[in-house]
Design a protein around this motif. Sequence first.
Motif, short mmCIF file in Angstrom:
data_model
loop_
_atom_site.label_atom_id
_atom_site.label_comp_id
_atom_site.label_asym_id
_atom_site.label_seq_id
_atom_site.Cartn_x
_atom_site.Cartn_y
_atom_site.Cartn_z
N PHE A 196 3.53 0.51 3.01
CA PHE A 196 3.45 -0.58 3.97
C PHE A 196 2.78 -1.80 3.35
O PHE A 196 2.19 -1.72 2.27
N ARG A 197 2.89 -2.91 4.04
CA ARG A 197 2.31 -4.17 3.59
C ARG A 197 1.08 -4.47 4.44
O ARG A 197 1.09 -4.28 5.65
N LEU A 256 -6.29 12.79 -0.07
CA LEU A 256 -5.51 11.65 0.40
C LEU A 256 -5.67 10.51 -0.59
O LEU A 256 -6.79 10.13 -0.95
N ASN A 257 -4.55 9.97 -1.04
CA ASN A 257 -4.54 8.87 -2.00
C ASN A 257 -4.03 7.60 -1.33
O ASN A 257 -3.00 7.63 -0.66
N VAL A 258 -4.75 6.52 -1.50
CA VAL A 258 -4.32 5.21 -1.00
C VAL A 258 -4.35 4.24 -2.17
O VAL A 258 -5.41 3.95 -2.72
N GLN A 259 -3.18 3.77 -2.54
CA GLN A 259 -3.06 2.90 -3.71
C GLN A 259 -2.68 1.49 -3.29
O GLN A 259 -1.75 1.29 -2.52
N VAL A 282 0.85 -1.19 0.00
CA VAL A 282 0.00 0.00 0.00
C VAL A 282 0.88 1.24 0.00
O VAL A 282 1.82 1.34 0.79
N GLN A 283 0.56 2.16 -0.89
CA GLN A 283 1.26 3.44 -0.95
C GLN A 283 0.27 4.54 -0.66
O GLN A 283 -0.86 4.53 -1.15
N ALA A 284 0.67 5.52 0.16
CA ALA A 284 -0.23 6.61 0.54
C ALA A 284 0.48 7.95 0.39
O ALA A 284 1.66 8.07 0.71
#
Length: 233
Positions: free
Chosen positions: A71-72, A100-103, A47-49
């Motif tokens: 993070f994983r 806010l972006n959560v990929q 996960v990238q934020a």
Amino acid sequence: MTLLLLATPFNASHAALSLNSTRLVFVSDKTSASTVVRNPSKQTYAVQAWVNTAEDMATIPVPFIASPHLFRLGPGDDQQLQINALPNTLPTDRESLFYLNVQEIPQTDKDADNVLNIALRTRIKLFYRPHQITGSLTRQINELKFSFNNNNGQAELLVENPTPFHITFRRLEVNGKGQHYTLKSADMLLPLSTQAYPLTGIKPATDLQAQFTVINDFGGNTEPVKAPVSMAR
């Protein structure tokens, strides 16, 4: 060959990961704001934020850092995501809007060939709210002013927002003299601004009335509010 397509924005309902909020309000006298990222799926994700602006460009600097930014997240796990503010010169008389972006990036299967892995991205609004602002969003929506305007033959609804808050309409409609029109997907109303919304099939009348609900700080709806629609000069 394994292919990876990055930065594909999707509605949160299509993503494997979920957030416990649909928007964040960061009050300026606080050091951080937070949300929780959950993985209800049976797959592990990286996960990238990060935080950016409405333009969705990495080249525009923003005074916020997401922690952790990478993070994983295993099946059934969750992770608190903290947004930290940096020193800034943002306005103190109104909110500022960021995203806010959560990929989510699925793990690749080393033994699989010709597999297309898609990195889905969820974006939610992040409102930076100066602590100098008094009152609340839900109480100040009664201050919105509505007027009917004829713009070169096109009827439009002018909405003046004298408040320091961003206003997102969940529902906005105009009624009167047997007329009715519901505005669909009305653009967000910026603080201390006036926005024009096109009206279809509505003619000027003395008893036009707007009825609306807006999205509150928690992603819910306010109670319906009615307001008169005056004739623009």
